[in-house]
Structure formats: C-alpha cells, structure tokens
Design a protein around this motif. Sequence first.
Motif, short mmCIF file in Angstrom:
data_model
loop_
_atom_site.label_atom_id
_atom_site.label_comp_id
_atom_site.label_asym_id
_atom_site.label_seq_id
_atom_site.Cartn_x
_atom_site.Cartn_y
_atom_site.Cartn_z
N TRP A 108 0.84 -1.20 0.00
CA TRP A 108 0.00 0.00 0.00
C TRP A 108 0.87 1.25 0.00
CZ3 TRP A 108 -1.10 4.29 2.95
CH2 TRP A 108 -2.33 4.93 2.68
N PHE A 109 1.95 1.24 0.79
CA PHE A 109 2.89 2.37 0.80
C PHE A 109 3.42 2.64 -0.61
CE2 PHE A 109 4.50 2.22 5.48
CZ PHE A 109 3.28 2.75 5.88
N GLU A 138 11.33 9.49 8.91
CA GLU A 138 11.51 10.81 8.30
C GLU A 138 10.63 10.97 7.06
OE1 GLU A 138 15.05 13.46 6.12
OE2 GLU A 138 15.52 11.56 7.13
N ILE A 139 10.56 9.91 6.24
CA ILE A 139 9.74 9.96 5.03
C ILE A 139 8.27 10.17 5.38
CG2 ILE A 139 8.86 8.56 3.10
CD1 ILE A 139 11.61 7.26 2.92
N LEU A 140 7.77 9.38 6.33
CA LEU A 140 6.35 9.45 6.67
C LEU A 140 5.99 10.75 7.36
CD1 LEU A 140 5.78 5.77 7.88
CD2 LEU A 140 5.28 6.75 5.65
N GLN A 141 6.88 11.26 8.21
CA GLN A 141 6.59 12.48 8.94
C GLN A 141 6.61 13.71 8.06
OE1 GLN A 141 9.52 12.40 12.05
NE2 GLN A 141 8.29 11.09 13.39
N ASN A 142 7.30 13.64 6.92
CA ASN A 142 7.43 14.80 6.05
C ASN A 142 6.61 14.70 4.78
OD1 ASN A 142 9.69 16.61 7.30
ND2 ASN A 142 10.51 14.54 7.45
N LEU A 143 5.69 13.74 4.72
CA LEU A 143 4.83 13.63 3.55
C LEU A 143 3.94 14.86 3.41
CD1 LEU A 143 3.66 9.90 3.64
CD2 LEU A 143 5.04 10.97 1.87
N SER A 162 2.29 1.82 -3.53
CA SER A 162 1.33 2.17 -4.57
C SER A 162 0.66 3.52 -4.34
CB SER A 162 0.26 1.08 -4.69
OG SER A 162 -0.42 0.91 -3.47
N HIS A 163 0.74 4.07 -3.13
CA HIS A 163 0.07 5.33 -2.84
C HIS A 163 1.03 6.48 -2.52
CE1 HIS A 163 -3.27 2.51 -2.47
NE2 HIS A 163 -4.07 3.54 -2.65
N PHE A 164 2.17 6.17 -1.92
CA PHE A 164 3.15 7.22 -1.66
C PHE A 164 4.05 7.31 -2.89
CE2 PHE A 164 2.94 6.34 3.18
CZ PHE A 164 1.64 6.78 3.18
N TRP A 165 3.50 7.88 -3.94
CA TRP A 165 4.11 7.74 -5.26
C TRP A 165 5.25 8.69 -5.51
CZ3 TRP A 165 3.09 11.28 -9.53
CH2 TRP A 165 2.38 12.42 -9.15
N LYS A 166 5.51 9.62 -4.60
CA LYS A 166 6.62 10.55 -4.82
C LYS A 166 7.62 10.53 -3.68
CE LYS A 166 5.10 14.07 -8.09
NZ LYS A 166 4.89 15.52 -8.29
N VAL A 167 7.72 9.41 -2.97
CA VAL A 167 8.76 9.29 -1.97
C VAL A 167 10.11 9.41 -2.67
CG1 VAL A 167 9.82 7.76 -0.28
CG2 VAL A 167 7.35 7.90 -0.45
N GLU A 168 11.03 10.15 -2.09
CA GLU A 168 12.31 10.48 -2.73
C GLU A 168 12.09 11.36 -3.95
OE1 GLU A 168 14.91 9.76 -1.21
OE2 GLU A 168 14.58 7.94 -0.05
N LYS A 169 10.85 11.90 -4.09
CA LYS A 169 10.51 12.80 -5.19
C LYS A 169 10.68 12.15 -6.56
CE LYS A 169 9.49 15.85 -2.20
NZ LYS A 169 8.07 16.04 -1.85
N ILE A 181 0.95 12.10 -1.97
CA ILE A 181 0.09 10.94 -1.77
C ILE A 181 -0.98 10.89 -2.85
CG2 ILE A 181 -1.46 9.74 -0.18
CD1 ILE A 181 -0.12 11.26 2.09
N GLU A 182 -1.09 9.77 -3.51
CA GLU A 182 -2.12 9.55 -4.52
C GLU A 182 -3.09 8.50 -4.01
OE1 GLU A 182 -4.43 10.12 -7.11
OE2 GLU A 182 -2.61 10.93 -7.99
N TRP A 183 -4.30 8.94 -3.63
CA TRP A 183 -5.27 7.99 -3.10
C TRP A 183 -6.01 7.26 -4.22
CZ3 TRP A 183 -5.85 6.64 1.93
CH2 TRP A 183 -5.22 7.46 2.88
N ARG A 184 -6.19 7.93 -5.33
CA ARG A 184 -6.97 7.33 -6.41
C ARG A 184 -6.16 6.24 -7.10
NH1 ARG A 184 -8.64 11.67 -10.32
NH2 ARG A 184 -6.43 11.55 -10.88
N ALA A 185 -6.68 5.04 -7.15
CA ALA A 185 -6.02 3.92 -7.82
C ALA A 185 -6.91 3.48 -8.98
CB ALA A 185 -5.79 2.77 -6.85
N PRO A 186 -6.55 3.77 -10.23
CA PRO A 186 -7.43 3.48 -11.37
C PRO A 186 -7.82 2.01 -11.49
CG PRO A 186 -5.63 4.92 -12.03
CD PRO A 186 -5.32 4.45 -10.64
N TRP A 187 -6.97 1.10 -10.99
CA TRP A 187 -7.29 -0.32 -11.13
C TRP A 187 -8.22 -0.80 -10.01
CZ3 TRP A 187 -2.77 1.73 -9.36
CH2 TRP A 187 -2.41 1.42 -8.06
N LEU A 188 -8.57 0.06 -9.07
CA LEU A 188 -9.37 -0.39 -7.94
C LEU A 188 -10.42 0.65 -7.58
CD1 LEU A 188 -9.54 -2.81 -6.00
CD2 LEU A 188 -8.07 -1.55 -4.42
#
Length: 241
Positions: free
Chosen positions: A113-114, A155-160, A116-123, A165-172
């Motif tokens: 889930w991380f 650090e990643i999660l606290q600074n999101l 597929s939804h946190f799509w810009k971690v590390e930008k 974050i992309e909640w919309r998942a086209p396949w679901l």
Amino acid sequence: MNITGMSEQWVTVRIQQKGDSKCIPWKSLRDLVLVHPDVKKRVDVFALGIYGLVVFPKALGHIDEAVSDLFDRLSKGITPVPAILAETFRSLNACRKTGEGRFIGCSQLLLAWFHSHFWKVEKVSYRVFSDSYSPLEELVATPRRDDISEERWMEILQNLQDEDIEWRAPWLIPDEILYRCGNFDWVPLLGIWRAIGYAPLLVSRQYRSRQFIPATQGLAYCDFSYREDNYKKKVREVSNA
C-alpha cells in the motif's frame, strides 16, 4: 474439522488456550501439509497457515480460532478485505495511542500500500498508474531494499505532503460504496477481533480525487470492541461526532 478433514478428537486434543483465544499450533498443521493423503486439503491447510501466521497473526506460532472461522467462509464468497483493513487500522491506531508497540498484521500488504500510494517518496514516481498495473506483482518482482533504516522511514512518513500521496487507484475504483448502516453514517467495519469506525463517504472522496487533509481530532476514539460494555453508545457517539 472442515478445513483439515480430520476427526473431532484429532482437533480437540490439539486446541490450546493462548490468552483470551483458542488456537491450534502451526506445528500440527505443518505435519498435515506434509502427509495428508488429500492434495486439496494440503493446499487448504497451508493457505490457512498463511492467514494465521502472516495476514492475521496473534499468538506466535499458532493459528487463532477466529482466523480459521473466516478462512472456512471464503469458499462461500466471504471477502477477507474488510477484515484486513479493520485489523490494520486497529493495530496502527493502538500503537499510535500508546506511543509504542508493534504493528500486528500483514506488513507485506501494508508495504504494498505504501509503494502504490506514496508515489513521490524520494521525489521520484514509483510507477505511472495504468489499468493493468498491479502493485502486488511489482512488489514481488522488486528486490527487497535493506538500505532504508527505521529512522529514514520515520523521516519519510513524517514529512509527507498532500501532493506526495495519490489515493486514487485506477485499477481499484469500486462501482458502489457502502455509505450507511441503518441510521449510522459511520459504518462498523468488522475485523477478526473487533470492529472499527469506517467513514465510507471520506473513502469515496479519497478514491475519486487527491487526498485532502482531514481533521484528526477524535480519531483516537474511533475504534471499539463489541465485547466491551456500552458499545452501542460508543457507536452513536462516533456517528454524532
């Protein structure tokens, strides 16, 4: 008995009390996987072990009675997804409220889930979403990274930010969303050991658009147990809030 095909006596002598739950040791089921004459039963017992040890762990090395009950219903069309969501929310919420503790649940599914939804971690975008994209297939094919420390994940999660974050998942994207249970807008989402308050209208908005920053005041009180006193009153309080 239904899952293993063994006698009532065989099952009874292997049931053990672990805390407030009745469980069966994985060791007993493992032996069945190796020697059971029915190949289909071997597969069923092995799958039950995955459910009890990985997806819904509770007592180390044991499969909880409630897990076997859920697993036995899968062939009748019962979906395990709401229970997985409820137990994930319950476990994370318990750790957050106490400020410590260990996540009890399927960490592999949470990691999927991380990714597929946190799509810009590390930008850097993990993957361009498409109708044929499967986060589980990608996660299985991706070599496990051991270079991200616990501190780095924090650090990643606290600074999101909301744009990360992309909640919309086209396949679901579901065609229908349950948004009311009787007179309650907050629908009880049934899990294995308890239920949590589920806000379907919020989920609907998250599925169809970018995430907005929701109010978090009172979230600590959004879970409840049917075994506690006055649980109906708690449901009404959550609904009114």
